[in-house]
Design an enzyme around this catalytic site. Sequence first.
Site, mmCIF file in Angstrom:
data_model
loop_
_atom_site.group_PDB
_atom_site.id
_atom_site.type_symbol
_atom_site.label_atom_id
_atom_site.label_comp_id
_atom_site.label_asym_id
_atom_site.label_seq_id
_atom_site.Cartn_x
_atom_site.Cartn_y
_atom_site.Cartn_z
ATOM 1 N N PHE A 81 19.239 -12.752 52.909
ATOM 2 C CA PHE A 81 19.760 -11.259 53.035
ATOM 3 C C PHE A 81 19.081 -10.627 54.040
ATOM 4 C CE2 PHE A 81 20.114 -12.639 48.450
ATOM 5 C CZ PHE A 81 21.707 -12.264 48.228
ATOM 6 N N SER A 99 29.256 -9.252 57.204
ATOM 7 C CA SER A 99 29.711 -7.991 56.791
ATOM 8 C C SER A 99 31.175 -8.012 57.514
ATOM 9 C CB SER A 99 28.963 -6.904 57.520
ATOM 10 O OG SER A 99 29.518 -6.048 57.475
ATOM 11 N N THR A 141 32.212 -5.591 58.879
ATOM 12 C CA THR A 141 32.174 -5.043 60.259
ATOM 13 C C THR A 141 32.519 -5.820 61.298
ATOM 14 O OG1 THR A 141 30.619 -3.424 61.331
ATOM 15 C CG2 THR A 141 29.720 -5.345 60.608
ATOM 16 N N TYR A 153 24.470 -3.852 65.544
ATOM 17 C CA TYR A 153 24.202 -4.453 64.167
ATOM 18 C C TYR A 153 25.712 -5.481 63.877
ATOM 19 C CZ TYR A 153 25.084 -5.101 59.160
ATOM 20 O OH TYR A 153 25.182 -5.579 57.915
ATOM 21 N N LYS A 164 25.406 -9.780 63.668
ATOM 22 C CA LYS A 164 25.878 -10.547 62.487
ATOM 23 C C LYS A 164 27.114 -11.607 63.006
ATOM 24 C CE LYS A 164 24.161 -8.787 58.803
ATOM 25 N NZ LYS A 164 23.263 -9.167 58.048
ATOM 26 N N TYR A 207 30.769 -9.500 53.097
ATOM 27 C CA TYR A 207 30.889 -8.326 52.269
ATOM 28 C C TYR A 207 31.870 -7.105 52.614
ATOM 29 C CZ TYR A 207 26.289 -10.467 51.089
ATOM 30 O OH TYR A 207 25.134 -11.110 50.891
ATOM 31 N N ARG A 212 33.709 10.279 62.249
ATOM 32 C CA ARG A 212 32.400 9.779 62.546
ATOM 33 C C ARG A 212 32.728 8.712 63.711
ATOM 34 N NH1 ARG A 212 28.836 6.854 57.909
ATOM 35 N NH2 ARG A 212 30.796 5.406 58.111
HETATM 36 P P1 NAD Z 1 18.216 -4.026 51.891
HETATM 37 O O1 NAD Z 1 17.679 -3.363 53.348
HETATM 38 O O2 NAD Z 1 18.459 -3.278 50.665
HETATM 39 O O3 NAD Z 1 17.741 -5.512 51.831
HETATM 40 C C1 NAD Z 1 17.204 -6.311 52.968
HETATM 41 C C2 NAD Z 1 15.934 -6.738 52.770
HETATM 42 O O4 NAD Z 1 15.523 -7.370 53.662
HETATM 43 C C3 NAD Z 1 14.739 -5.467 52.578
HETATM 44 O O5 NAD Z 1 14.199 -5.769 51.299
HETATM 45 C C4 NAD Z 1 13.928 -5.736 53.601
HETATM 46 O O6 NAD Z 1 12.765 -5.312 53.340
HETATM 47 C C5 NAD Z 1 13.996 -7.291 53.872
HETATM 48 N N1 NAD Z 1 13.737 -7.583 55.417
HETATM 49 C C6 NAD Z 1 14.268 -6.990 56.394
HETATM 50 N N2 NAD Z 1 13.859 -7.454 57.556
HETATM 51 C C7 NAD Z 1 13.032 -8.504 57.253
HETATM 52 C C8 NAD Z 1 12.301 -9.613 57.773
HETATM 53 N N3 NAD Z 1 12.153 -9.738 59.141
HETATM 54 N N4 NAD Z 1 11.737 -10.601 57.009
HETATM 55 C C9 NAD Z 1 11.622 -10.323 55.704
HETATM 56 N N5 NAD Z 1 12.323 -9.563 54.973
HETATM 57 C C10 NAD Z 1 13.166 -8.657 55.658
HETATM 58 O O7 NAD Z 1 19.879 -4.160 52.511
HETATM 59 P P2 NAD Z 1 20.931 -4.799 51.634
HETATM 60 O O8 NAD Z 1 22.052 -3.595 51.453
HETATM 61 O O9 NAD Z 1 20.537 -5.410 50.445
HETATM 62 O O10 NAD Z 1 21.730 -5.735 52.550
HETATM 63 C C11 NAD Z 1 21.373 -7.313 52.537
HETATM 64 C C12 NAD Z 1 22.102 -7.837 53.374
HETATM 65 O O11 NAD Z 1 23.416 -7.672 53.444
HETATM 66 C C13 NAD Z 1 21.675 -7.530 54.961
HETATM 67 O O12 NAD Z 1 21.691 -8.766 55.718
HETATM 68 C C14 NAD Z 1 22.803 -6.675 55.239
HETATM 69 O O13 NAD Z 1 23.188 -6.651 56.779
HETATM 70 C C15 NAD Z 1 24.098 -7.368 54.594
HETATM 71 N N6 NAD Z 1 25.168 -6.654 54.355
HETATM 72 C C16 NAD Z 1 24.894 -5.342 53.709
HETATM 73 C C17 NAD Z 1 25.897 -4.414 53.307
HETATM 74 C C18 NAD Z 1 25.702 -3.126 52.669
HETATM 75 O O14 NAD Z 1 26.590 -2.251 52.725
HETATM 76 N N7 NAD Z 1 24.571 -2.981 51.854
HETATM 77 C C19 NAD Z 1 27.131 -4.542 54.034
HETATM 78 C C20 NAD Z 1 27.583 -5.798 54.298
HETATM 79 C C21 NAD Z 1 26.365 -6.601 54.775
HETATM 80 C C1 UD1 Z 2 29.159 1.142 56.860
HETATM 81 C C2 UD1 Z 2 29.020 0.519 58.189
HETATM 82 C C3 UD1 Z 2 29.293 -0.849 58.234
HETATM 83 C C4 UD1 Z 2 28.917 -1.626 57.355
HETATM 84 C C5 UD1 Z 2 29.410 -1.093 55.804
HETATM 85 C C6 UD1 Z 2 28.936 -1.618 54.502
HETATM 86 C C7 UD1 Z 2 28.907 2.462 59.644
HETATM 87 C C8 UD1 Z 2 29.614 3.005 60.979
HETATM 88 N N1 UD1 Z 2 29.485 1.448 59.179
HETATM 89 O O1 UD1 Z 2 30.773 1.250 56.850
HETATM 90 O O2 UD1 Z 2 28.729 -1.545 59.480
HETATM 91 O O3 UD1 Z 2 29.371 -3.139 57.149
HETATM 92 O O4 UD1 Z 2 29.017 0.425 55.878
HETATM 93 O O5 UD1 Z 2 28.677 -0.849 53.352
HETATM 94 O O6 UD1 Z 2 27.894 2.996 59.316
HETATM 95 N N2 UD1 Z 2 32.173 8.893 54.775
HETATM 96 C C9 UD1 Z 2 32.118 10.314 54.718
HETATM 97 N N3 UD1 Z 2 30.924 10.897 54.471
HETATM 98 C C10 UD1 Z 2 29.390 10.489 54.521
HETATM 99 C C11 UD1 Z 2 29.733 9.005 54.503
HETATM 100 C C12 UD1 Z 2 30.688 8.410 54.707
HETATM 101 O O7 UD1 Z 2 33.244 10.850 54.708
HETATM 102 O O8 UD1 Z 2 28.735 11.270 54.301
HETATM 103 C C13 UD1 Z 2 33.236 8.180 54.977
HETATM 104 C C14 UD1 Z 2 33.393 7.561 56.298
HETATM 105 O O9 UD1 Z 2 33.799 7.978 57.152
HETATM 106 C C15 UD1 Z 2 34.094 6.085 55.609
HETATM 107 C C16 UD1 Z 2 33.949 6.072 54.054
HETATM 108 O O10 UD1 Z 2 33.328 7.250 53.783
HETATM 109 O O11 UD1 Z 2 35.700 6.470 55.643
HETATM 110 C C17 UD1 Z 2 32.842 4.843 53.907
HETATM 111 O O12 UD1 Z 2 31.580 5.104 54.705
HETATM 112 P P1 UD1 Z 2 30.240 4.171 54.556
HETATM 113 O O13 UD1 Z 2 29.863 4.048 53.293
HETATM 114 O O14 UD1 Z 2 29.405 4.610 55.419
HETATM 115 O O15 UD1 Z 2 30.806 2.705 54.934
HETATM 116 P P2 UD1 Z 2 31.664 2.039 56.127
HETATM 117 O O16 UD1 Z 2 32.080 3.271 57.223
HETATM 118 O O17 UD1 Z 2 32.848 1.456 55.596
#
Ligand code: NAD
Ligand code: UD1
Length: 333
Positions: free
Chosen positions: A80, A124, A126, A148, A152, A176, A292
């Site tokens: 992660f 992701s 994304t 970003y 990935k 995800y 955005r």
């Molecule tokens: P998060 O920031 O809560 O968790 C990431 C953790 O990694 C943190 O605890 C941070 O301290 C740690 N970390 C970062 N860089 C590090 C390093 N170099 N060495 C060791 N630890 C490190 O994020 P999350 O939401 O739990 O996301 C986890 C993973 O899932 C990430 O790779 C993120 O890109 C991916 N992801 C998240 C989402 C989302 O919306 N949350 C969506 C798609 C993918």
């Molecule tokens: C964002 C990230 C994406 C990541 C994903 C995972 C961006 C551009 N993309 O996507 O890389 O994988 O989160 O969770 O940040 N919105 C509002 N007002 C706000 C915030 C969001 O209207 O204050 C809208 C956005 O325009 C979008 C939706 O809510 O339509 C969801 O937004 P967000 O939660 O940021 O997720 P993603 O855009 O899908």
Amino acid sequence: MNILLTGGAGYIGSHTAVVLAQAGHHVVLLDNLCNSQASVVTRIGRITGQAHPLEVCDVRETARVQHILRQYNIQAVVHFAGLKAVGESVQQPLAYFNANVSGAISLLEAMQAEGVRKLVFSSSATVYGQPQYLPLDEDHPTGAINPYGRTKLHIEEMLQDLAASDATWRIAILRYFNPVGAHESGLIGEDPSGTPNNLMPYIARVAAGKLPYLNVWGDDYATPDGTGVRDYIHVMDLAEGHRAALDYLNHSTLPCEVFNLGTGKGYSVLDMIQAFELATGKRIPFQVGPRRSGDVAACYADNQKAAMKLAWHAQHQLGQMCQSTWQFESGYL
Ligand code: NAD
Ligand code: UD1
């Protein structure tokens, strides 16, 4: 199994630690705490009734990671750890490539050296870029539109190359969709520092009175109500997806596979406001602003592959996503 969770103190990692521990696995967390706090490990322990080791370490410290793999006799890794803020990645691309891509290389080198060949990787949705059709299946062309997303994609490509070079690897790349919600205990959840960028944590802060209103980024998209549509998935369902993927890797014959983890349903921003209000009784004032930059109109998953191969199905409904978010945000336990 003995499983190492890099980034295990973070949002998705902490929930996955709970699910894996409750499924009988031994989990070890590795985190440099750049976006999390060590206290989360105590909270995970309160939920599971067990103590879980936390190694405060950066994944780029290859020799230390190697030592940790050996010390705990690790059999599989869930990776992660990484940086995830899209806007920040545009400002600081090198920091993102360093943490995410160099971090993955370092981990993979350590795993290779120690003969650990099972990996689940956090990717992701994304990586699909601008959708060419919906729902998005795993064969949809990839094309990230920000640094970003490109980190990935680079890591995904590297994992495919690695698996092609050595068929003993067993790698699951999990794409995800939009993880939201929190564990039902209210002990762990998503706690972004500063003003949240993502919708659900922003709504939660508005509900708590910490922010005055929500900005709805655009209401002129080609969607039913004009606002952006996303596939929101409960973080506990996502965590279950990791357990299912690890089980799958134990009997899979393919060295590397990609799976979408989403519910397959799309909800608009206005749907989310309404669902949150209904689930919590809180009012969410909002104002419509401009689009955005970098946003797509709609994005939701075809989750058939995960259903078929991982026997995984998202169980939680939108109301539970909103309720648990609010329970964590409002801090009543
Ligand atoms: P998060 O920031 O809560 O968790 C990431 C953790 O990694 C943190 O605890 C941070 O301290 C740690 N970390 C970062 N860089 C590090 C390093 N170099 N060495 C060791 N630890 C490190 O994020 P999350 O939401 O739990 O996301 C986890 C993973 O899932 C990430 O790779 C993120 O890109 C991916 N992801 C998240 C989402 C989302 O919306 N949350 C969506 C798609 C993918
Ligand atoms: C964002 C990230 C994406 C990541 C994903 C995972 C961006 C551009 N993309 O996507 O890389 O994988 O989160 O969770 O940040 N919105 C509002 N007002 C706000 C915030 C969001 O209207 O204050 C809208 C956005 O325009 C979008 C939706 O809510 O339509 C969801 O937004 P967000 O939660 O940021 O997720 P993603 O855009 O899908």
